[in-house]
Design a protein around this motif. Structure first.
Motif, mmCIF file in Angstrom:
data_model
loop_
_atom_site.group_PDB
_atom_site.id
_atom_site.type_symbol
_atom_site.label_atom_id
_atom_site.label_comp_id
_atom_site.label_asym_id
_atom_site.label_seq_id
_atom_site.Cartn_x
_atom_site.Cartn_y
_atom_site.Cartn_z
ATOM 1 N N GLN A 66 49.658 38.025 41.570
ATOM 2 C CA GLN A 66 48.338 37.392 41.600
ATOM 3 C C GLN A 66 47.483 37.972 42.727
ATOM 4 O O GLN A 66 46.276 38.165 42.557
ATOM 5 N N TRP A 67 48.100 38.245 43.879
ATOM 6 C CA TRP A 67 47.362 38.866 44.979
ATOM 7 C C TRP A 67 46.829 40.237 44.536
ATOM 8 O O TRP A 67 45.651 40.551 44.747
ATOM 9 N N PHE A 68 47.686 41.035 43.921
ATOM 10 C CA PHE A 68 47.297 42.365 43.453
ATOM 11 C C PHE A 68 46.183 42.263 42.402
ATOM 12 O O PHE A 68 45.226 43.043 42.418
ATOM 13 N N THR A 69 46.311 41.309 41.497
ATOM 14 C CA THR A 69 45.291 41.114 40.467
ATOM 15 C C THR A 69 43.962 40.714 41.099
ATOM 16 O O THR A 69 42.894 41.197 40.695
ATOM 17 N N HIS A 70 44.034 39.852 42.100
ATOM 18 C CA HIS A 70 42.833 39.395 42.797
ATOM 19 C C HIS A 70 42.121 40.576 43.474
ATOM 20 O O HIS A 70 40.892 40.701 43.413
ATOM 21 N N ILE A 129 46.565 34.172 47.221
ATOM 22 C CA ILE A 129 46.410 33.003 46.356
ATOM 23 C C ILE A 129 47.098 31.808 47.010
ATOM 24 O O ILE A 129 46.441 30.869 47.448
ATOM 25 N N THR A 130 48.406 31.853 47.117
ATOM 26 C CA THR A 130 49.143 30.816 47.834
ATOM 27 C C THR A 130 49.688 31.344 49.151
ATOM 28 O O THR A 130 49.629 30.674 50.181
ATOM 29 N N LEU A 131 50.214 32.560 49.142
ATOM 30 C CA LEU A 131 50.750 33.167 50.354
ATOM 31 C C LEU A 131 49.698 34.051 51.034
ATOM 32 O O LEU A 131 48.987 34.792 50.359
ATOM 33 N N SER A 132 49.651 33.959 52.355
ATOM 34 C CA SER A 132 48.755 34.827 53.134
ATOM 35 C C SER A 132 49.462 36.096 53.588
ATOM 36 O O SER A 132 48.817 37.041 54.050
ATOM 37 N N ILE A 133 50.772 36.117 53.456
ATOM 38 C CA ILE A 133 51.568 37.211 54.025
ATOM 39 C C ILE A 133 51.177 38.571 53.464
ATOM 40 O O ILE A 133 51.241 39.590 54.167
#
Length: 295
Positions: free
Chosen positions: A132-136, A248-252
């Protein structure tokens, strides 16, 4: 062709029955309808009890528009488009693979269901969050996709319901990116998905809420309101124009890939994007905007 038509019809009827069962309390832990309402009320109560921006109204700008978006995107969008599209796409992929003597299971590297419950849940959560981070990041990087993502960034005052203001095309992109890693890891139970999904909703609501929390040392792991508000900042340095704080949920992931950016307390920064004056203010206009906007 009849197979696909039947699949579409069954997708509609099946999801409609699921919504009815949810509303009528015929479901337990997988009841997303009342789960969403409960989480929203709790986070809204936290906004009222611990407001970060003291002068922000209880019913902030676009509160009711975002509330509509929340229920439309979480339930009606699935009924109208996503469930049927997802099921037919999956079937079409399986049929194509079958033509060359393959199945989705042939790409499965390991069976995650053979692992202990806690490990299965953790791997599922971390892998999905990274995808999801990559998609964002991708939604911000390419102008064609950014025009869809502008709907989410049209929020001018942050509140919990802004979490689910997004264009219907976004879930299509997210689901497409998630399909391959899910196939590689093997199947998950509905309860696995529900646990992770509810946790993500809680964190997502909090990230958009009018609450000035950063969770202390956990801010380097969990996305938080003080970090996420900079993702919605209208003004960013030139080298950061494509966006910051994509978690999304993780900031790491942002700290690992150097996309983190919190220059100071962002409580009162202006939200939005450069050409927002020409962006529609109503639901229909926002949904149609990317279809006629030149990239």
């Amino acid at each position: 062709m009849n197979k696909y038509l039947d699949l579409i019809k069954n997708s509609y009827s099946g999801y409609w029955n699921y919504i009815k069962q949810s509303v009528l309390f015929e479901l337990n832990w997988e009841n997303y309808f009342y789960g969403l309402i409960l989480i929203s009320l709790v986070v809204w109560a936290l906004e009222l009890a611990f407001p970060w921006r003291k002068n922000q109204a209880v019913f902030r700008k676009d509160f009711w528009l975002d509330t509509f978006y929340m229920f439309f995107n979480f339930f009606l969008l699935n009924l109208i488009v996503l469930i049927a599209l997802s099921n037919t796409t999956e079937q079409l992929l399986n049929d194509i693979l079958n033509l060359v003597g393959l199945t989705v299971q042939d790409f499965q590297l390991f069976d995650i269901n053979s692992m202990p419950y806690w490990a299965r849940l953790l791997i599922f959560f971390v892998v999905i969050d990274f995808v999801q981070w990559f998609t964002h990041v991708t939604l911000h990087k390419y102008p064609f996709l950014w025009n869809f993502h502008k709907v989410h960034h049209s929020v001018k005052e942050m509140g919990f319901a802004a979490h689910l203001r997004y264009h219907w095309m976004e879930p299509v992109v997210y689901k497409s990116f998630k399909y391959i890693p899910l196939a590689i890891m093997g199947g998950f139970t509905a309860q696995d998905v529900a646990v992770v999904h509810f946790f993500n909703i809680v964190i997502g609501h909090l990230n958009h809420a009018n609450i000035g929390w950063d969770y202390g040392p956990l801010k380097y792991i969990l996305n938080n309101p003080k970090m996420h508000i900079w993702h919605h900042a209208k003004e960013l340095p030139e080298e950061r124009k494509r966006g910051v704080n994509f978690g999304i949920t993780l900031s790491i992931w942002d700290y690992l890939f150097k996309t983190n950016y919190i220059p100071h307390n962002g409580r009162d920064i202006e939200l939005g994007f450069d050409d927002e004056d020409s962006f529609p203010k109503d639901f229909i206009g926002q949904e149609l905007y990317p279809l006629h906007k030149k990239n």
